[in-house]
Design a protein around this motif. Structure first.
Motif: not given
Length: 356
Positions: A94-109
């Motif tokens: 979850v930490a990696n997913i959350a970091r991507c979203i916090e940095l502006g990613a629209e989604d994570y697959l």
């Protein structure tokens, strides 16, 4: 949502694995999209600077520049910060997913990416981008390019900052009588013509029209973007306005219509420039003594029987580059002490003298 095959997009696939790039490209092309590929984050940023993309699919674990670093770079770039990014990665947690979203990613697959899910996420991301693009276009349509640029760079926040600027107020003389003498449609057409001319004069000299009230306007020189020699820019704009109105009047008189007359007041000084109002409805404006004085000078043009009036600060900033006429002190409403007032004459030709 419409089938994405009828709305092709330009997609950038960034992944260091050649097999992943090829398979992702094939899936995207089957959906009707055009695709470019990058082997790492550095190459991706180079491609983004060279061309325009609607969406990026981004891996995280890459050499030279990983996905986290790419997202950070996009967030720092005003031109690229709104690019939709879908992260496709085998990283768990979850930490990696959350970091991507916090940095502006629209989604994570997670890899391997399910093609049906990918299509749905791409469709959703492109729809959000379309709405954001429409919003930007609305902003560009209803505010000046300078204000739009300020919003893109700094974001929206109520409040302001201190700036040195020159403020202009302009108004059509005897407008009420003019309105009463013609049809409403003719008045609207006249105002559209008038604003076309004065906007050109103001914008061409770096000014920003931030307020229109009927036949009157307020313009700022020196905010939101800094402007060197803003006082002279304001005076040049006023002279161009008078010149263009004079040319328009030649056509109006030839058509047996009454000539237009305008009054312009200009003042220079420190103002607070920024967004005022509420988060639901706000406007970009300047507040300060120079604003009030410019408005009073515009009104005073009627009494002084001059077209362009400036204050002492504007006159000093011109450094003798324009002929001015000292009208002496005048009691301006709202000012405790008399104010030194100067007129800038317009003689039907360029009247800026050679710089010293």
């Amino acid at each position: 949502m419409a089938d994405l095959r009828h709305a092709p997009a330009h997609v950038l696939v960034t992944d260091d694995n050649k097999v992943n790039r090829l398979l992702m490209t094939r899936n995207l092309e089957l959906l009707g999209h055009s695709v470019r590929c990058a082997e790492n984050g550095r190459m991706a940023l180079e491609l983004l600077q060279q061309g325009s993309f609607d969406l990026m699919l981004l891996d995280v674990e890459m050499p030279e520049m990983n996905g986290f670093q790419v997202l950070e770079a996009l967030a720092r770039d005003p031109r690229l910060r709104d690019l939709p990014v879908i992260v496709t990665s085998s990283l768990e947690g979850v930490a990696n997913i959350a970091r991507c979203i916090e940095l502006g990613a629209e989604d994570y697959l997670h890899k391997p990416v399910n093609p049906v899910l990918l299509k749905a996420r791409i469709g959703s991301s492109l729809e959000k981008k379309r709405l954001r693009d429409q919003q930007k276009e609305m902003v560009r349509r209803f505010v000046t390019p300078e204000v739009a640029q300020d919003l893109a760079q700094s974001g929206f926040a109520l409040g302001g900052r201190r700036v040195q600027s020159t403020v202009m107020f302009a108004d059509i003389r005897a407008f009420t009588a003019l309105v009463e003498s013609q049809a409403p449609e003719e008045t609207i057409e006249l105002l559209n013509t008038y604003y076309t001319l004065v906007f050109e004069a103001i914008n061409s000299h770096g000014g920003v029209v931030n307020q229109i009230i009927g036949d009157g306007l307020m313009a700022i020189f020196g905010a939101p973007q800094p402007l060197a020699d803003h006082a002279a820019a304001g005076v040049r704009a006023a002279l161009d306005m008078v010149e263009m109105i004079d040319l328009l009047n030649a056509e109006r008189v030839a058509s047996s219509k009454s000539a237009l007359r305008i009054g312009v007041g200009i003042a220079t000084g420190e103002t607070i420039a920024g967004y005022t109002g509420t988060h639901q409805r706000a406007t970009y404006t300047c507040i300060g003594d120079a604003v009030n004085l410019a408005a009073r000078l515009e009104t005073h043009t009627k009494e002084a029987k001059r077209t362009i009036l400036i204050d002492a600060a504007t006159c000093a900033a011109l450094e003798g580059r324009f002929p001015v006429e000292a009208l002496g002190p005048a009691q301006i409403r709202g000012k405790a002490a008399p104010v030194e007032v100067f007129a800038v004459p317009w003689v039907g030709a360029k009247n800026e003298v050679a710089s010293r």
